[in-house]
Design a protein around this motif. Structure first.
Motif, PDB file in Angstrom:
ATOM      1  N   UNK A  21     -36.020  -7.250  14.136  1.00  0.00           N
ATOM      2  CA  UNK A  21     -37.419  -7.457  14.493  1.00  0.00           C
ATOM      3  C   UNK A  21     -37.822  -6.528  15.627  1.00  0.00           C
ATOM      4  N   UNK A  22     -36.968  -6.399  16.622  1.00  0.00           N
ATOM      5  CA  UNK A  22     -37.257  -5.531  17.756  1.00  0.00           C
ATOM      6  C   UNK A  22     -37.447  -4.083  17.281  1.00  0.00           C
ATOM      7  N   UNK A  23     -36.606  -3.639  16.373  1.00  0.00           N
ATOM      8  CA  UNK A  23     -36.714  -2.281  15.837  1.00  0.00           C
ATOM      9  C   UNK A  23     -38.008  -2.098  15.066  1.00  0.00           C
ATOM     10  N   UNK A  24     -38.345  -3.059  14.224  1.00  0.00           N
ATOM     11  CA  UNK A  24     -39.569  -2.960  13.436  1.00  0.00           C
ATOM     12  C   UNK A  24     -40.809  -2.946  14.324  1.00  0.00           C
ATOM     13  N   UNK A  25     -40.782  -3.731  15.403  1.00  0.00           N
ATOM     14  CA  UNK A  25     -41.947  -3.802  16.287  1.00  0.00           C
ATOM     15  C   UNK A  25     -42.190  -2.487  17.025  1.00  0.00           C
ATOM     16  N   UNK A  26     -41.156  -1.670  17.151  1.00  0.00           N
ATOM     17  CA  UNK A  26     -41.326  -0.369  17.789  1.00  0.00           C
ATOM     18  C   UNK A  26     -42.052   0.615  16.875  1.00  0.00           C
ATOM     19  N   UNK A  27     -42.156   0.259  15.581  1.00  0.00           N
ATOM     20  CA  UNK A  27     -42.757   1.163  14.604  1.00  0.00           C
ATOM     21  C   UNK A  27     -44.036   0.608  13.972  1.00  0.00           C
ATOM     22  N   UNK A  28     -44.257  -0.693  14.102  1.00  0.00           N
ATOM     23  CA  UNK A  28     -45.383  -1.294  13.397  1.00  0.00           C
ATOM     24  C   UNK A  28     -45.855  -2.545  14.121  1.00  0.00           C
ATOM     25  N   UNK A  29     -47.047  -3.008  13.769  1.00  0.00           N
ATOM     26  CA  UNK A  29     -47.555  -4.245  14.347  1.00  0.00           C
ATOM     27  C   UNK A  29     -46.863  -5.434  13.686  1.00  0.00           C
ATOM     28  N   UNK A  30     -46.871  -6.559  14.366  1.00  0.00           N
ATOM     29  CA  UNK A  30     -46.235  -7.744  13.818  1.00  0.00           C
ATOM     30  C   UNK A  30     -46.893  -8.159  12.503  1.00  0.00           C
ATOM     31  N   UNK A  31     -48.212  -8.045  12.457  1.00  0.00           N
ATOM     32  CA  UNK A  31     -48.946  -8.444  11.258  1.00  0.00           C
ATOM     33  C   UNK A  31     -48.508  -7.638  10.033  1.00  0.00           C
ATOM     34  N   UNK A  32     -48.167  -6.353  10.258  1.00  0.00           N
ATOM     35  CA  UNK A  32     -47.809  -5.474   9.134  1.00  0.00           C
ATOM     36  C   UNK A  32     -46.361  -5.641   8.685  1.00  0.00           C
ATOM     37  N   UNK A  33     -45.570  -6.326   9.479  1.00  0.00           N
ATOM     38  CA  UNK A  33     -44.148  -6.503   9.158  1.00  0.00           C
ATOM     39  C   UNK A  33     -43.985  -7.776   8.339  1.00  0.00           C
ATOM     40  N   UNK A  34     -43.176  -7.705   7.291  1.00  0.00           N
ATOM     41  CA  UNK A  34     -42.913  -8.939   6.546  1.00  0.00           C
ATOM     42  C   UNK A  34     -41.465  -9.369   6.729  1.00  0.00           C
ATOM     43  N   UNK A  35     -41.241 -10.623   6.469  1.00  0.00           N
ATOM     44  CA  UNK A  35     -39.931 -11.215   6.731  1.00  0.00           C
ATOM     45  C   UNK A  35     -38.861 -10.611   5.837  1.00  0.00           C
ATOM     46  N   UNK A  36     -39.240 -10.170   4.639  1.00  0.00           N
ATOM     47  CA  UNK A  36     -38.274  -9.532   3.751  1.00  0.00           C
ATOM     48  C   UNK A  36     -37.721  -8.261   4.377  1.00  0.00           C
ATOM     49  N   UNK A  37     -38.583  -7.481   5.041  1.00  0.00           N
ATOM     50  CA  UNK A  37     -38.144  -6.248   5.693  1.00  0.00           C
ATOM     51  C   UNK A  37     -37.205  -6.545   6.858  1.00  0.00           C
ATOM     52  N   UNK A  38     -37.570  -7.551   7.649  1.00  0.00           N
ATOM     53  CA  UNK A  38     -36.710  -7.936   8.778  1.00  0.00           C
ATOM     54  C   UNK A  38     -35.345  -8.382   8.264  1.00  0.00           C
TER      55      UNK A  38
END
Length: 209
Positions: A21-38
């Motif tokens: 999650x920390x890595x994804x948040x460095x590249x995208x907004x929380x709204x744009x991230x889905x749980x499958x990606x995490x």
């Protein structure tokens, strides 16, 4: 509560989810991230994510606990260091600014969900409130030693000044018309005048007698 079960920091799956999650948040907004990606990046299933966290907001709240550990260190140094008021206050602000810079992406996520996530709101508000007594005690000590004038109830003053810091970190994250240096000087002026009756921000002001 950020977890759906008692936290177990040794649990590699939980930590892997938070790292992802920390890595994804460095590249995208929380709204744009889905749980499958995490889950995919963490090497776990979606069901494993939900085993630990009710939703993305709860995961952000758990991730915030790492950041709050750093804030505790800043506060302990601020309230226990023997130095001039100016140096102590600027060191505290420098520590908070550096911590926010390291976790800029997490602050953005926190602000994104704070209004809708009870977990995030409770952890952030609880962390801020937990510093009130130590700062109030610092004010009492400095008043007793003659380093600060008598005034408003120390706990009330400490609580309001922490609200100022809270707003300051939010403005740093969201951006605005003032520079980082201007925000820092403004916050230092509020702390110095409110606690110590000092209005001069120069190096010489507020030195111990």
């Amino acid at each position: 509560q950020t977890d759906r079960r008692p936290p177990q920091r040794s649990d590699y799956r939980r930590e892997a989810i938070l790292d992802a999650l920390d890595t994804w948040l460095q590249e995208s907004s929380l709204e744009a991230i889905n749980i499958a990606e995490i889950s995919k990046q963490a090497g776990v299933t979606r069901s494993a994510f939900y085993f630990y966290f009710e939703n993305k907001g709860a995961a952000v709240a758990a991730l915030m606990e790492r950041m709050i550990d750093e804030t505790i260190v800043v506060n302990e140094h601020f309230t226990s260091t023997v130095d001039s008021p100016r140096n102590r206050i600027y060191a505290m602000l420098d520590g908070l600014f550096a911590m926010r810079a390291r976790h800029h992406h997490l602050f953005k996520a926190m602000l994104e969900v704070r209004g809708s996530s009870t977990s995030v709101r409770d952890i952030w508000d609880g962390a801020r409130e937990s510093f009130t007594e130590s700062i109030a005690e610092m004010i009492r000590t400095d008043r007793a030693a003659g380093r600060a004038p008598d005034g408003l109830d120390p706990e009330v003053l400490a609580a309001v000044l922490l609200e100022v810091n809270d707003r300051l970190l939010e403005r740093l994250t969201l951006g605005g018309t003032l520079t980082s240096a201007q925000l820092k000087d403004g916050a230092a002026a509020i702390w110095l005048s409110s606690v110590y009756g000092i209005t001069d921000l120069s190096e010489q002001s507020g030195e111990p007698a």
